[in-house]
Design an enzyme around this catalytic site. Structure first.
Site, PDB file in Angstrom:
ATOM      1  N   LYS A  13       0.940  -1.140   0.083  1.00 46.72           N
ATOM      2  CA  LYS A  13      -0.073   0.072   0.006  1.00 46.72           C
ATOM      3  C   LYS A  13       0.982   1.202  -0.094  1.00 46.72           C
ATOM      4  CE  LYS A  13      -2.141  -1.325   3.939  1.00 46.72           C
ATOM      5  NZ  LYS A  13      -1.424  -2.445   4.198  1.00 46.72           N
ATOM      6  N   ARG A  88      -9.847   0.209   9.002  1.00 51.42           N
ATOM      7  CA  ARG A  88      -9.241  -0.963   9.076  1.00 51.42           C
ATOM      8  C   ARG A  88     -10.231  -1.874   9.970  1.00 51.42           C
ATOM      9  NH1 ARG A  88      -3.800   0.285   8.839  1.00 51.42           N
ATOM     10  NH2 ARG A  88      -2.532  -1.439   9.080  1.00 51.42           N
ATOM     11  N   ARG A 127      11.808  -5.223   4.628  1.00 52.24           N
ATOM     12  CA  ARG A 127      11.642  -3.769   4.582  1.00 52.24           C
ATOM     13  C   ARG A 127      12.509  -3.117   5.313  1.00 52.24           C
ATOM     14  NH1 ARG A 127       5.599  -2.094   5.332  1.00 52.24           N
ATOM     15  NH2 ARG A 127       5.766  -3.280   7.120  1.00 52.24           N
ATOM     16  N   ARG A 160      11.224  -1.320  10.738  1.00 53.82           N
ATOM     17  CA  ARG A 160      10.235  -0.975  11.826  1.00 53.82           C
ATOM     18  C   ARG A 160       9.956  -2.158  13.120  1.00 53.82           C
ATOM     19  NH1 ARG A 160       4.888   0.235   8.037  1.00 53.82           N
ATOM     20  NH2 ARG A 160       4.141  -1.016   9.610  1.00 53.82           N
ATOM     21  N   ARG A 171      -0.545  -8.983  13.337  1.00 56.93           N
ATOM     22  CA  ARG A 171      -1.057  -8.175  12.357  1.00 56.93           C
ATOM     23  C   ARG A 171      -1.849  -9.115  11.054  1.00 56.93           C
ATOM     24  NH1 ARG A 171       4.147  -5.028  10.713  1.00 56.93           N
ATOM     25  NH2 ARG A 171       2.907  -3.917   9.260  1.00 56.93           N
TER      26      ARG A 171
HETATM   27  P1  AP5 Z   1       4.765  -1.631   1.777  1.00 56.37           P
HETATM   28  O1  AP5 Z   1       4.499  -0.489   0.756  1.00 56.37           O
HETATM   29  O2  AP5 Z   1       5.499  -1.116   2.898  1.00 56.37           O
HETATM   30  O3  AP5 Z   1       3.379  -2.354   2.219  1.00 56.37           O
HETATM   31  P2  AP5 Z   1       2.330  -1.771   3.073  1.00 56.37           P
HETATM   32  O4  AP5 Z   1       1.131  -2.484   2.557  1.00 56.37           O
HETATM   33  O5  AP5 Z   1       2.297  -0.344   3.330  1.00 56.37           O
HETATM   34  O6  AP5 Z   1       2.649  -2.597   4.564  1.00 56.37           O
HETATM   35  P3  AP5 Z   1       2.528  -1.738   5.926  1.00 56.37           P
HETATM   36  O7  AP5 Z   1       3.199  -2.893   6.849  1.00 56.37           O
HETATM   37  O8  AP5 Z   1       2.932  -0.397   6.180  1.00 56.37           O
HETATM   38  O9  AP5 Z   1       1.142  -1.978   6.244  1.00 56.37           O
HETATM   39  P4  AP5 Z   1       0.189  -1.920   7.526  1.00 56.37           P
HETATM   40  O10 AP5 Z   1      -1.243  -1.845   7.128  1.00 56.37           O
HETATM   41  O11 AP5 Z   1       0.677  -3.271   8.706  1.00 56.37           O
HETATM   42  O12 AP5 Z   1       1.132  -0.808   8.222  1.00 56.37           O
HETATM   43  P5  AP5 Z   1       0.592   0.586   8.884  1.00 56.37           P
HETATM   44  O13 AP5 Z   1       1.862   1.355   8.694  1.00 56.37           O
HETATM   45  O14 AP5 Z   1      -0.639   0.934   7.845  1.00 56.37           O
HETATM   46  O15 AP5 Z   1       5.677  -2.808   1.300  1.00 56.37           O
HETATM   47  C1  AP5 Z   1       6.127  -3.718   2.237  1.00 56.37           C
HETATM   48  C2  AP5 Z   1       7.321  -4.223   1.957  1.00 56.37           C
HETATM   49  O16 AP5 Z   1       7.137  -5.143   0.418  1.00 56.37           O
HETATM   50  C3  AP5 Z   1       8.402  -3.195   1.393  1.00 56.37           C
HETATM   51  O17 AP5 Z   1       9.838  -3.447   1.843  1.00 56.37           O
HETATM   52  C4  AP5 Z   1       8.380  -2.993  -0.257  1.00 56.37           C
HETATM   53  O18 AP5 Z   1       9.554  -2.547  -0.866  1.00 56.37           O
HETATM   54  C5  AP5 Z   1       8.109  -4.552  -0.736  1.00 56.37           C
HETATM   55  N1  AP5 Z   1       7.144  -4.629  -1.749  1.00 56.37           N
HETATM   56  C6  AP5 Z   1       5.849  -3.897  -1.902  1.00 56.37           C
HETATM   57  N2  AP5 Z   1       5.372  -4.198  -3.115  1.00 56.37           N
HETATM   58  C7  AP5 Z   1       6.153  -5.150  -3.820  1.00 56.37           C
HETATM   59  C8  AP5 Z   1       6.109  -5.666  -5.065  1.00 56.37           C
HETATM   60  N3  AP5 Z   1       5.299  -5.824  -5.844  1.00 56.37           N
HETATM   61  N4  AP5 Z   1       7.098  -6.803  -5.291  1.00 56.37           N
HETATM   62  C9  AP5 Z   1       8.154  -6.718  -4.517  1.00 56.37           C
HETATM   63  N5  AP5 Z   1       8.283  -6.129  -3.261  1.00 56.37           N
HETATM   64  C10 AP5 Z   1       7.197  -5.470  -2.679  1.00 56.37           C
HETATM   65  O19 AP5 Z   1       0.183   0.560  10.221  1.00 56.37           O
HETATM   66  C11 AP5 Z   1       1.018   0.068  11.096  1.00 56.37           C
HETATM   67  C12 AP5 Z   1       0.255   0.033  12.615  1.00 56.37           C
HETATM   68  O20 AP5 Z   1      -0.244   1.391  12.938  1.00 56.37           O
HETATM   69  C13 AP5 Z   1      -0.688  -1.140  12.690  1.00 56.37           C
HETATM   70  O21 AP5 Z   1      -0.438  -2.510  12.716  1.00 56.37           O
HETATM   71  C14 AP5 Z   1      -1.644  -0.568  13.602  1.00 56.37           C
HETATM   72  O22 AP5 Z   1      -1.147  -0.997  14.983  1.00 56.37           O
HETATM   73  C15 AP5 Z   1      -1.655   1.002  13.712  1.00 56.37           C
HETATM   74  N6  AP5 Z   1      -2.741   1.441  12.634  1.00 56.37           N
HETATM   75  C16 AP5 Z   1      -2.652   1.969  11.462  1.00 56.37           C
HETATM   76  N7  AP5 Z   1      -3.892   2.365  11.004  1.00 56.37           N
HETATM   77  C17 AP5 Z   1      -4.656   1.962  11.901  1.00 56.37           C
HETATM   78  C18 AP5 Z   1      -5.894   2.013  11.768  1.00 56.37           C
HETATM   79  N8  AP5 Z   1      -6.917   2.386  10.793  1.00 56.37           N
HETATM   80  N9  AP5 Z   1      -6.804   1.402  12.882  1.00 56.37           N
HETATM   81  C19 AP5 Z   1      -6.228   1.058  14.018  1.00 56.37           C
HETATM   82  N10 AP5 Z   1      -4.745   0.916  14.108  1.00 56.37           N
HETATM   83  C20 AP5 Z   1      -4.207   1.522  13.045  1.00 56.37           C
HETATM   84 MG    MG Z   2       2.670   1.159   4.869  1.00 54.31          MG
END
Ligand code: AP5
Ligand code: MG
Length: 216
Positions: A13, A88, A127, A160, A171
């Site tokens: 994402k 979420r 990552r 991270r 997660r």
């Molecule tokens: P990346 O693009 O970083 O993936 P992502 O989907 O953004 O993954 P996140 O871990 O950021 O998602 P998340 O939803 O768990 O975390 P968030 O920060 O939102 O890609 C991942 C890796 O893969 C990278 O190294 C990239 O280079 C590689 N990659 C990507 N695409 C690729 C491809 N096509 N081919 C090869 N490699 C690829 O949330 C973090 C925390 O915050 C949550 O766990 C929760 O505790 C809290 N939080 C956030 N939002 C909420 C909410 N709405 N409600 C409650 N808690 C929340």
């Molecule tokens: Mg992300």
């Protein structure tokens, strides 16, 4: 244009939104990024949120809805935005509907990036993220030009805390039980498109653009 980008943790994402916000001139609203920034700034909200984030748990709906509500009121979110990682839970999706209704607005498209479990694990473990600008890299799939240094701003790359295996597993479980039901919530409205995330960065991006063309 008001877009929601969803998918399991590690689906890509953040990586895809980096390009989308530039190409479509969208305001990027990532709740995960907002919490991490609040933590970097030592704010009480950031410190409270990080207690949950590091364990791989969700921050409460109450706290999360409130930061999004405030963010949506800023002028740069009036016309175009991209939501990444929010909503979420179904309760958050309902709260978002109410916020948008008040603004006499609505989501135009929901893109769901679909990736299998093994790939998610590989992606999260490798990552690395820039401490300064938040750009995302992967040790094997998208390495920086210089080890440990951000290509865009020269900032230091770090892993991270919630990319440790225990948090990742948590997660993924939470995604299955709490977040997946939202897919149904939006597909009933006919604005959701699934995109195959098991492809190269560019191929995923191309499919997202095509999917956006279908619904907007
Ligand atoms: P990346 O693009 O970083 O993936 P992502 O989907 O953004 O993954 P996140 O871990 O950021 O998602 P998340 O939803 O768990 O975390 P968030 O920060 O939102 O890609 C991942 C890796 O893969 C990278 O190294 C990239 O280079 C590689 N990659 C990507 N695409 C690729 C491809 N096509 N081919 C090869 N490699 C690829 O949330 C973090 C925390 O915050 C949550 O766990 C929760 O505790 C809290 N939080 C956030 N939002 C909420 C909410 N709405 N409600 C409650 N808690 C929340
Ligand atoms: Mg992300």
């Amino acid at each position: 244009m008001k877009i929601l980008l969803m998918g399991p943790p590690g689906a890509g994402k953040g990586s895809q939104s980096e390009k989308l916000v530039k190409d479509y001139e969208l305001t990027n609203i990532s709740t995960g990024e907002m919490f991490r920034e609040a933590y970097r700034n030592n704010s009480p909200l950031g410190i409270e949120a990080m207690r949950y984030i590091n364990k791989g748990e969700l921050v409460s709906d109450e706290i999360t809805n409130e930061i999004v509500r405030k963010r949506l009121l800023r002028s740069d979110a009036e016309r175009c935005f991209l939501l990444d990682g929010y909503p979420r839970t179904v309760a958050q999706a309902e709260a978002l509907d109410k916020m948008l209704e008040k603004m006499q607005s609505k989501l135009n498209a929901v893109i769901n990036i679909v990736v299998d479990k093994q790939a998610i694990l590989e992606r999260m473990v490798g990552r690395r993220v820039c401490k300064s600008c938040g750009s995302t890299y992967h040790l094997s799939f998208k390495p920086p030009r210089v080890d440990g240094v951000c290509d865009s701003c020269g900032g230091e790359l770090y892993q991270r805390e919630d990319d440790q295996l225990d948090s990742v597993k948590n997660r993924l479980e939470i995604y299955e039980t709490k977040t997946k039901p939202i897919i149904d919530y939006y597909s009933k409205r006919g604005i959701l498109r699934n995109v195959d995330g098991m492809q190269s960065f560019d191929a995923v991006y191309k499919d997202i653009k095509q999917a956006l063309g279908e619904v907007i």
